[in-house]
Design an enzyme around this catalytic site. Structure first.
Site, mmCIF file in Angstrom:
data_model
loop_
_atom_site.group_PDB
_atom_site.id
_atom_site.type_symbol
_atom_site.label_atom_id
_atom_site.label_comp_id
_atom_site.label_asym_id
_atom_site.label_seq_id
_atom_site.Cartn_x
_atom_site.Cartn_y
_atom_site.Cartn_z
ATOM 1 N N SER A 1 24.876 64.012 -44.636
ATOM 2 C CA SER A 1 23.895 63.844 -45.491
ATOM 3 C C SER A 1 24.375 62.608 -46.611
ATOM 4 C CB SER A 1 23.141 64.722 -45.865
ATOM 5 O OG SER A 1 22.436 65.176 -45.187
ATOM 6 N N SER B 1 22.304 64.025 -35.187
ATOM 7 C CA SER B 1 22.309 64.041 -36.561
ATOM 8 C C SER B 1 20.894 63.832 -37.399
ATOM 9 C CB SER B 1 23.166 62.972 -37.088
ATOM 10 O OG SER B 1 23.099 61.712 -36.617
ATOM 11 N N ASN C 1 19.149 67.137 -37.590
ATOM 12 C CA ASN C 1 19.876 68.480 -37.727
ATOM 13 C C ASN C 1 20.794 68.241 -38.915
ATOM 14 O OD1 ASN C 1 18.734 70.195 -35.606
ATOM 15 N ND2 ASN C 1 20.139 68.478 -34.204
ATOM 16 N N TYR C 2 21.219 67.160 -39.361
ATOM 17 C CA TYR C 2 22.324 66.937 -40.251
ATOM 18 C C TYR C 2 21.789 66.073 -41.490
ATOM 19 C CZ TYR C 2 25.223 69.673 -37.218
ATOM 20 O OH TYR C 2 25.974 70.219 -36.516
ATOM 21 N N LEU C 3 20.854 65.178 -41.356
ATOM 22 C CA LEU C 3 20.477 64.165 -42.327
ATOM 23 C C LEU C 3 19.123 64.739 -42.884
ATOM 24 C CD1 LEU C 3 21.016 60.892 -40.303
ATOM 25 C CD2 LEU C 3 22.610 62.188 -41.714
#
Length: 763
Positions: free
Chosen positions: A593, A717, A720-722
DNA sequence: TAAGGAACTTAGCAGTCCATGC
DNA sequence: GCATGGACTGCTAAGTTCCTTA
């Protein structure tokens, strides 16, 4: 942030699939690979330059695929012996080196709103949305909730108002993005006609339960089972040793699983074939068993052709037939695809039970090809409210169990027969239960942001520790932080593919170079990570890390653990002491992030056109995907589609030069005549040139984006990650329609973020 | 306290859908 | 109306983390 933390920019992985086939393919694609690497280099270069904080840089080198080969079977026993010893050692060490001070049991796993609110400094953002702060209307507590469902909130009353609003939005967007809108509009209209859509429920404006319960009321209709097996028509024959042979239904069904995969590379693999044949034989009658002794003599060709023809026929179906199927699917979705959870109709993620088939493990999975058996009602545990209308099993069957556990989120579960693990039916990502968890995840990552400097200082200090276990922990944490590696749990050998993460790295996975070209203390990583995706990276590290690594490698065999006094449990316990709720994977979320946010700041240019802005976003997203090593196989049609695009660009360029010539001529004409007519012509030609230039630019941007995306998967991403609020804020700040960044499903998943994030949101 | 189990998140693949251009 | 190809979606494997049990 120290200069050492070159997140996302120093990474130089050059991954590929770990499977044999991929390795093989890779060898033949060396040239292409070099091209790809060059692209990646450029990408990284861009990232590197754009990030002033990130001083550390690393060198990219083409990965030698052959290095990927793991120890062969002959060393397996040796390795196993070592493992055994290492396990013992680890246990012993962790007992010996146990900290004198036991950790207090102060960990609150489920962060309740109350707990969050009590930490205003760290959790600033948790309830920061204006909407949320406004919601003091919900002063009553969970104890006051009724277990019985009230009337389920659907669109009814606010429907007209909401639709009006949506229509207005549609009109607004029309100007910016007419084509895409047409699609969405059509879809929306279709839905409007068919069903009552549930009102968009702003769960994020409500308080959460503090007692660890996940719901108060849950009602659903149970899962949809795979359709029963339909026998092959008599004309479709199976041959053994050149002779037709009629199989009994159970054996025939399993044979069809193999036939369906005949064109897939799996069926050429020895392990797959061996496992399949072994399990297939279990389904045979004794007569079949005695006849069918060699898989190589089995001919599934006709069966395979039959399925291909069926698939072709499906494609050729008339519109009406297709519509009928669509309607039936829709009916199933409406009946089984939703549940009622705490007064709200929520979409279920996977309401269909996995059909039987052959297990497709990834990488060199020892169980690939095994028979995934059919799941029956008596295998299913149903979870719902006591006071709900209980789902009925199909006639003549029974559920395995009916449970009423509101401490879990699943609706149904069963144990699969390959690994013996439990599978679940859960809600869709757009549901409250998933959304809350997602939101919470990003809040934990934001809390890490506030104390990451302290944590980094500490682990750097720990590199000097007298205790080996602390040094190992500190170096591992450095890798997790710097390279966004996964934690790396221990795995049972022979049960899954041989993959590793940080804590489970082995000596054979790294190489140390005191000096490499113009860089000192370079570590080369080469291992298979999750899904057997190769992680390859060369990275300069600090001298102390390098010296520690040399120490960890002393007197070890290639198959020994690099961090022999560390595992994920030890690491996470330590992290827990550093920050409440901190685990290894939080670093991945945090670094992903923060990288996106930094990249967006660096890349965005206010004067850019919309496509250029979107390209910037995708590049920032790509930087994260590279950091997290999210790869994909290049699409099969990649080269062709690039060629097509290039043809279009060439054509457009020709068109542009023609248009420019015309403009020039028109200008000359006007210069000579000075009349109004020629002036209008000049204007027309100028506009034409402008339009073609824009079209050309758009095509070029598209080509660049596609090329850069060839082997990078952005979706993982993004999903799930940002922190979605970063993207939403960016869209608002640069007046980019959110639809350019998130598709419909993604917008549903991130509804909370879209609603709450303003343009000044900071991760 | 280790091991195993349960619950949940993260992951890439492949089939389907649908916009686009002819 | 049809072919093409990219976007989207569903599927399910493979991780991580926490809990439970012995």
């Amino acid at each position: 942030m120290s200069a050492d933390h070159a997140h996302g920019n120093s990474q130089v992985n050059c991954g590929s699939k770990g499977s044999d086939a991929h390795k093989h393919k890779d060898k033949h694609k060396d040239k292409e690979q070099r091209h790809k690497d060059h692209k990646k280099d450029k990408e990284r270069e861009k990232i590197k330059h754009s990030n002033s904080e990130h001083k550390e840089h690393s060198e990219k080198k083409h990965g030698d695929k052959e290095k990927l080969k793991h120890s062969n079977g002959s060393s397996e026993k040796h390795r196993e012996k070592h493992r055994e010893k290492r396990r013992e050692d680890k246990i012993k060490t962790s007992q010996e080196e146990k900290p004198k001070k036991e950790k207090e049991n102060g960990y609150v796993r489920e962060r309740s709103p109350a707990a969050i609110k009590s930490e205003p400094e760290e959790d600033n953002g948790f309830y920061s949305s204006p909407q949320h702060n406004k919601t003091s209307k919900r002063e009553h507590h969970d104890e006051g909730f009724e277990y019985k469902p009230k009337k389920v909130k659907t669109e009814h009353d606010k429907k007209a108002k909401k639709r009006k609003h949506e229509d207005e939005e549609d009109e607004e967007d029309e100007d910016i993005k007419p084509k895409k809108k047409t699609k969405d509009k059509k879809a929306a209209e279709g839905k409007k006609g068919k069903k009552e859509e549930e009102e968009k429920w702003k769960w994020w404006e409500e308080e959460r339960a503090t007692d660890g319960s996940k719901w108060r009321f849950l009602e659903h209709k149970g899962p949809v089972f795979a359709p029963p097996y339909e026998a092959m028509p008599d004309r479709v024959k199976f041959y053994y040793d050149g002779k037709p042979m009629k199989l009994n239904a159970p054996a025939e069904e399993v044979a069809t699983f193999f036939a369906k995969m005949l064109d897939h590379e799996y069926t050429t693999k020895d392990i797959f074939r061996k496992n399949f044949f072994k399990d297939w034989r279990k389904e045979m009658t004794s007569e079949e068993k005695s006849k069918l002794s060699d898989l190589n003599k089995c001919d599934f060709g006709e069966m395979s052709e039959y399925f291909k023809a069926q698939s072709e026929a499906r494609k050729q179906m008339s519109k009406a037939e297709k519509q009928k199927i669509k309607e039936e699917n829709e009916r199933l979705l409406q009946e089984y695809g939703f549940c009622i959870m705490d007064n709200h109709k929520e979409r279920i993620g996977n309401f269909r039970i996995e059909p039987p088939g052959l297990f497709r493990g990834r990488g060199d999975h020892p169980k690939m090809g095994m028979l995934k058996r059919r799941i029956r009602p008596q295998d299913i545990i149903i979870n719902c409210s006591k006071d709900s209308k209980q789902p009925k099993p199909p006639p003549g069957t029974k559920w395995k169990e009916l449970r009423h556990d509101n401490k879990v989120t699943w609706l149904a579960s069963w144990t699969e027969n390959i690994q013996g693990s439990i599978k679940y039916i859960m809600l869709n990502p757009s549901s409250r239960i998933k959304g809350e968890k997602d939101w919470q995840k990003y809040e934990t990552a934001r809390r890490l942001k506030k104390c990451v400097d302290r944590i980094r200082t500490q682990y750097r200090e720990d590199w000097k520790s007298k205790e080996m276990r602390i040094r190992q922990r500190a170096v591992a944490l450095y890798f997790i932080d710097k390279l966004a590696l996964r934690a790396g749990n221990e795995k049972e050998e022979g049960e899954t593919a041989d993959t590793v993460g940080c804590c489970s790295l082995r000596v054979e996975h790294i190489k140390l170079y005191p000096k490499m070209d113009d860089q000192e203390y370079v570590v080369e990583f080469d291992f298979l990570g999750k899904d057997s995706i190769r992680y390859y990276n060369k990275i300069p590290v600090e001298k102390r890390v390098f010296k520690n690594l040399q120490l960890f490698l002393e007197n070890k065999q290639p198959e020994d653990d690099l961090f022999d006094r560390l595992n994920t449990s030890i690491l996470n316990k330590h992290l827990q002491e550093l920050m409440d709720g901190l685990t290894a994977k939080v670093f991945r979320t945090y670094n992903a992030s923060i990288t996106l946010q930094q990249q967006l700041k660096e890349l965005a240019c206010p004067e850019d056109s919309l496509p250029a802005k979107v390209l910037s976003y995708n590049r920032a997203n790509r930087a994260v995907a590279i950091l997290c090593n999210h790869q994909r196989a290049p699409p099969k049609t990649f080269e062709k589609s690039m060629q097509n695009l290039q043809t279009k660009i060439d054509e457009k360029q020709n068109q542009l030069s023609a248009a420019r010539k015309q403009l020039k001529a028109a200008k000359a004409e006007h210069k000579a005549s000075h009349d109004d007519k020629s002036k209008r012509v000049v204007e027309l030609k100028r506009k034409a040139v402008q339009r073609i230039e824009e079209q050309l630019m758009k095509l070029q941007v598209q080509a660049t984006d596609r090329e850069e995306n060839k082997q990078i998967a952005l979706g993982t991403s993004k999903l799930n990650y940002l922190d979605p609020r970063i993207s939403v804020a960016w869209c608002k700040k640069w007046v980019v329609p959110i639809e350019k960044i998130y598709n419909k499903t993604q917008r549903e998943k991130f509804a909370w973020a879209i609603d709450m994030a303003e343009k000044d949101y900071e991760f």
